[in-house]
Design an enzyme around this catalytic site. Structure first.
Site, short mmCIF file in Angstrom:
data_model
loop_
_atom_site.label_atom_id
_atom_site.label_comp_id
_atom_site.label_asym_id
_atom_site.label_seq_id
_atom_site.Cartn_x
_atom_site.Cartn_y
_atom_site.Cartn_z
CG ASN A 205 -0.39 -0.26 2.47
OD1 ASN A 205 0.25 -1.35 2.67
ND2 ASN A 205 -0.31 0.71 3.46
CB THR B 198 -27.54 -7.94 11.82
OG1 THR B 198 -28.31 -8.33 12.83
CG2 THR B 198 -28.58 -7.71 10.67
CB CYS C 131 -2.81 3.75 9.21
SG CYS C 131 -3.44 2.51 8.49
N1 PLP Z 1 -4.15 -4.15 3.99
C1 PLP Z 1 -3.67 -3.34 2.99
C2 PLP Z 1 -2.60 -3.49 2.10
C3 PLP Z 1 -4.16 -1.80 3.01
O1 PLP Z 1 -3.72 -1.13 2.45
C4 PLP Z 1 -5.42 -1.72 3.99
C5 PLP Z 1 -5.99 -0.59 4.24
O2 PLP Z 1 -5.19 0.58 4.17
C6 PLP Z 1 -5.73 -2.75 4.91
C7 PLP Z 1 -5.25 -4.00 4.75
C8 PLP Z 1 -6.88 -2.45 5.95
O3 PLP Z 1 -8.04 -2.75 5.09
P1 PLP Z 1 -9.43 -1.81 5.83
O4 PLP Z 1 -9.30 -0.56 5.95
O5 PLP Z 1 -10.65 -2.52 5.02
O6 PLP Z 1 -9.38 -2.67 7.30
#
Ligand code: PLP
Length: 390
Positions: free
Chosen positions: A155, A241, A331
């Site tokens: 990411n 749900t 994040c």
């Molecule tokens: N894995 C990767 C490679 C991501 O880029 C992300 C989100 O940024 C996630 C997992 C987590 O996904 P979610 O935001 O749906 O929890």
């Protein structure tokens, strides 16, 4: 007229597509029953969920019994990793230090609370986990129930791995293979029935669906216990749900993404190349994180800008100039230290890393403007500022 903002942070999240929003709204307004109820309203809700499952399974070439709806990619990855240890007897996990925190923190938790050895592979300067070391580790693992967990698309820097190659190696040595495919679903074609993958995860908000809904793929050969206990929804894999409108919207988003995958990829690849070539011309010493284009996601470009008198607040200044980009993963944005990914890469001390990520709607004019803005924000003289006004 004030130019509109340029959003280049689609790896953090994507806006919901208007067609997807339409489906979501219709379902939210018209499907009010609980899918677990046996009356007509309940049966209608159940039908919407099962039709959505069919659509997604068709896109992935998976069986209906292999797909489970969750609230997000994080939940899917946690359920798989914790389940593999608790229910399948996995005692060795091989992963990479460049995984998303929802993998790394889950692995920390597992290593603290279970008798499991977690091994992190060395990574190439491009971010790919070392395949030769993986082969050696897999040989060492023979006789031990082992799971390999490697993300398909990173990411932060866009590095991709070939699931076929890594997955086959794992299966040849009797290990299970899980991939965090959250950044890849909607941008890659899957033929899960024929691919050496045991588990994967998807999240709708990465492919123009809504936030708060995702899925996990668990190959039919494996039975995991749920992370959440309660009403036994999702064939007892995920109590709670169901998010019916979200699930229907996710199915629509994935269907649309798969229908237009090739043209969207080449569009984003063109914008990525345009930005990279432009930035190289205006920022001397700029370097790129990740592998060459062929092994990189077309939607992500991560660059390192050499330290200069005005690069300290580069991301903030980009924001003020109307450009939304990211420094590390969303994040950890706002945190001034290099991210856990960048710390493993050959990034020069003092460099400022910027991640740009694209959409099929990103225009060539927007990219030209970003190149001008980046030039003005990083230049050591006032000259570039005035030349961008021409
Ligand atoms: N894995 C990767 C490679 C991501 O880029 C992300 C989100 O940024 C996630 C997992 C987590 O996904 P979610 O935001 O749906 O929890």
């Amino acid at each position: 007229m004030k130019p509109s903002r340029i959003y280049l942070d689609y790896a953090a999240t994507t806006p919901i597509h208007p067609e997807v929003w339409k489906v979501m709204g219709e379902v939210a307004l018209n499907v009010s029953g609980n899918p677990s109820s046996i009356h007509a309203e309940g049966r209608l809700a159940r039908t919407v969920i099962e039709e959505s499952r069919k659509t997604i399974c068709k896109s992935l070439n998976a069986s209906l019994s292999e797909l489970f709806f969750t609230s997000c990619g994080t939940e899917s990855n946690n359920t798989i990793l914790i389940g593999a240890v608790r229910d399948l007897g996995v005692t060795r996990i091989i992963s990479s230090p460049l995984e998303h925190h929802c993998i790394l923190h889950a692995l920390d938790h597992i290593a603290r609370h279970h008798p499991v050895e977690v091994v992190y592979l060395p990574v190439q300067p491009t971010g790919q986990p070392d395949l030769e070391v993986l082969a050696e580790e897999l040989k060492r693992s023979e006789g031990t129930k082992t799971l390999v967990s490697l993300m398909q698309v990173n990411n932060e820097i866009g590095t991709t791995i070939d699931l076929q190659e890594y997955g086959q190696l794992c299966h040849d040595h009797g290990a299970l293979f899980h991939s965090d495919t959250v950044q890849a679903v909607g941008y890659t074609r899957y033929d899960l029935d024929r691919m050496p993958i045991d588990f994967m995860a998807g999240s709708a908000h990465k492919f123009y669906g809504p936030k708060g809904v995702g899925f996990m793929y668990i190959r039919n050969d494996h039975t995991l216990q749920p992370l959440l206990y309660g009403g036994s929804q999702e064939r007892n894999m995920r109590s709670g749900t169901e998010n019916i409108a979200g699930i229907a919207a996710m199915a629509k988003a994935l269907e649309m993404a798969c229908d237009t995958l090739d043209e969207r990829s080449s569009h984003m690849m063109a914008r990525r190349s345009q930005l990279l070539e432009g930035l190289k011309k205006v920022i001397p010493g700029l370097t790129v994180n990740g592998p060459p284009m062929e092994s990189c996601s077309p939607k992500i470009l991560s660059v390192n800008v050499p330290e200069g008198p005005r690069t300290d607040l580069l991301l903030m200044n980009l924001d003020i100039a109307g450009v939304s980009a990211s420094g590390g993963s969303a994040c950890s944005s706002g945190v001034e230290s290099a991210s856990h990914v960048l710390r493993h890469l050959p990034v020069r001390d003092g460099d400022k890393t910027v991640r740009f990520s694209f959409s099929p709607q990103t225009t060539a004019e927007e990219i030209d403007r970003v190149i001008d803005i980046m030039a003005s924000l990083t230049s050591t003289t006032a000259q570039v500022l005035s030349s961008t006004k021409d």
